[in-house]
Design a protein around this motif. Structure first.
Motif, PDB file in Angstrom:
ATOM      1  N   LEU A   1      33.532  41.159  47.238  1.00  0.00           N
ATOM      2  CA  LEU A   1      34.635  42.115  47.231  1.00  0.00           C
ATOM      3  C   LEU A   1      35.914  41.426  46.798  1.00  0.00           C
ATOM      4  CD1 LEU A   1      36.082  44.804  48.100  1.00  0.00           C
ATOM      5  CD2 LEU A   1      36.160  43.825  50.414  1.00  0.00           C
ATOM      6  N   SER A   2      36.532  41.950  45.749  1.00  0.00           N
ATOM      7  CA  SER A   2      37.834  41.459  45.299  1.00  0.00           C
ATOM      8  C   SER A   2      38.881  42.535  45.576  1.00  0.00           C
ATOM      9  CB  SER A   2      37.795  41.131  43.801  1.00  0.00           C
ATOM     10  OG  SER A   2      39.073  40.727  43.349  1.00  0.00           O
ATOM     11  N   ILE A   3      39.846  42.213  46.432  1.00  0.00           N
ATOM     12  CA  ILE A   3      40.952  43.130  46.723  1.00  0.00           C
ATOM     13  C   ILE A   3      42.088  42.800  45.765  1.00  0.00           C
ATOM     14  CG2 ILE A   3      42.592  43.925  48.455  1.00  0.00           C
ATOM     15  CD1 ILE A   3      39.793  44.676  49.170  1.00  0.00           C
ATOM     16  N   CYS A   4      42.442  43.755  44.912  1.00  0.00           N
ATOM     17  CA  CYS A   4      43.418  43.509  43.840  1.00  0.00           C
ATOM     18  C   CYS A   4      44.677  44.327  44.118  1.00  0.00           C
ATOM     19  CB  CYS A   4      42.821  43.888  42.485  1.00  0.00           C
ATOM     20  SG  CYS A   4      41.220  43.115  42.150  1.00  0.00           S
ATOM     21  N   THR A   5      45.785  43.642  44.392  1.00  0.00           N
ATOM     22  CA  THR A   5      47.022  44.333  44.764  1.00  0.00           C
ATOM     23  C   THR A   5      48.229  43.619  44.165  1.00  0.00           C
ATOM     24  OG1 THR A   5      47.477  43.019  46.737  1.00  0.00           O
ATOM     25  CG2 THR A   5      45.963  44.890  47.001  1.00  0.00           C
ATOM     26  N   LYS A   6      49.392  44.207  44.357  1.00  0.00           N
ATOM     27  CA  LYS A   6      50.630  43.492  44.074  1.00  0.00           C
ATOM     28  C   LYS A   6      50.780  42.361  45.092  1.00  0.00           C
ATOM     29  CE  LYS A   6      53.055  47.492  42.132  1.00  0.00           C
ATOM     30  NZ  LYS A   6      54.209  48.422  42.261  1.00  0.00           N
ATOM     31  N   PRO A   7      51.568  41.317  44.765  1.00  0.00           N
ATOM     32  CA  PRO A   7      51.643  40.147  45.659  1.00  0.00           C
ATOM     33  C   PRO A   7      52.050  40.471  47.089  1.00  0.00           C
ATOM     34  CG  PRO A   7      52.613  39.649  43.531  1.00  0.00           C
ATOM     35  CD  PRO A   7      52.333  41.133  43.526  1.00  0.00           C
ATOM     36  N   ASP A   8      52.938  41.452  47.279  1.00  0.00           N
ATOM     37  CA  ASP A   8      53.460  41.736  48.616  1.00  0.00           C
ATOM     38  C   ASP A   8      52.774  42.923  49.283  1.00  0.00           C
ATOM     39  OD1 ASP A   8      54.418  43.536  46.797  1.00  0.00           O
ATOM     40  OD2 ASP A   8      56.478  43.581  47.562  1.00  0.00           O
TER      41      ASP A   8
END
Length: 358
Positions: free
Chosen positions: A163-170
């Motif tokens: 599982l790769s959780i891909c988000t903005k840094p904050d």
């Protein structure tokens, strides 16, 4: 709705133009002779008697003799039920057309383009629910929560889930407790990324991230295309990002669903003289017949090996052919990873059951 519109609808419901006009006229007149009905609509006098009898046989009106043939509209309950039934059928047909437009039927070796992200998400959920061996998934936090129940059930079935959780840094990401029992390993990519789900080396669900100017999705049922997306997952969503959860431990047995990852761990052990017992499950590359063998790994080989030894082996050095030699009680096998062609077995699971040093 005026008389002309009502007449058109009745014609669409199965009445002839004359029957529809006569029925609308009778609704206005209540009870009327055949002659009066003819005068109130465009039905010719010679035809009115046949028209009324046809309406009576269909249950719209009833006729009786009163000096002359007289007619009146029947209780419209049955007529209304028929019209409402037809209306529901039209609505069902409209919904079916919309669904098939948004989500074409998926058949073997097909790449389908859909317009709505919800179609991709729903298909991904269905595939996760049916997964048997492995899932690679790149999602944002909200998408993770939407798919979490299906992922948890798959994990409980023994499916390997990366599982790769891909988000903005904050942005907020799932906690360790929320990830526990949902995946084998999770990493956090601090850059938004497309939605991607790969299931059992055969299925791909892909959609651009929400900030993209394009709004579409791709559904793929093809091993070759899915292999390409697999490398996108490895290089862009997995390899360089920090691990935020893993259920793996140093104790054996350790199961790998990708020979490339197994080679990284096994090659240093072989250099130290370890005797590595494994169980390999997969398919014979010539016949696609399922197979399981138990033996000792004696060697590993990969195209980038001549580039020099670095630990861990860079992914680029494993991008070509990767193979392992497994010796069983009666013979020696060459096993390959995902997309194996020249090896005897394409391994889907490599389980290290024991490591001993002589």
């Amino acid at each position: 709705m005026n008389d002309d519109e009502l007449t058109d609808v009745l014609e669409d419901a199965g009445l002839s133009p004359y029957q529809a006009e006569a029925y609308v006229a009778l609704l206005e007149l209540g009870t009327a002779s055949a002659t009066d009905v003819a005068e109130s609509c465009d039905v010719p006098d010679p035809r009115i008697y046949d028209v009324l009898r046809d309406l009576e046989s269909k249950g719209y009106i009833e006729t009786f003799q009163q000096d002359s043939l007289t007619a009146r509209a029947r209780d419209p309950k049955e007529v209304l039920e028929d019209l409402r039934s037809r209306s529901n059928k039209y609505l069902d047909a409209a919904e079916t057309i919309e669904e098939r437009w948004d989500q074409p039927e998926i058949s073997d070796h097909e790449v389908s383009i859909v317009k709505r992200f919800e179609t991709v998400l729903n298909r991904a959920r269905e595939l996760i629910e049916g997964a048997e061996n492995q899932i690679q998934i790149g999602v944002n936090t909200q998408q993770f929560y939407e798919l979490e129940p299906a992922l948890r059930e798959a994990s409980e079935r023994g499916v390997d889930i990366k599982l790769s959780i891909c988000t903005k840094p904050d942005a907020e990401i799932p906690t360790h407790e929320e990830l526990e029992g949902v995946c084998t390993e999770a990493r956090h990519r601090s850059i938004p990324a497309p939605f991607l789900v790969l299931v059992d080396r055969a299925w791909t669900c892909f959609a651009p991230h929400r900030h993209s100017i394009s709004n579409y999705g791709v559904l793929v049922n093809d091993r070759t295309h899915t292999y390409v997306f697999h490398w996108f997952f490895l290089t862009c969503l997995w390899e360089i990002w920090d691990t935020i959860y893993t259920r793996r431990s140093p104790e054996t047995p350790t199961t790998y669903v990708d020979l490339r990852h197994a080679v990284r761990d096994i090659e240093p052990l072989l250099d130290e003289g370890a005797r590595i017992e494994v169980v390999v499950a997969g398919y014979k590359t010539q016949t696609n017949e399922s197979v399981e063998i138990t033996g000792i790994i004696t060697d590993v080989d990969y195209t980038g090996k001549n580039m020099g030894r670095v630990e861990p082996v860079p992914l680029a050095q494993l991008a070509g052919r990767v193979a392992a030699t497994v010796v069983t009680d009666d013979r020696t096998y060459e096993i390959g990873g995902w997309g194996a062609v020249i090896e005897e077995i394409e391994a889907t699971n490599i389980t290290v059951t024991d490591i001993q040093y002589e």
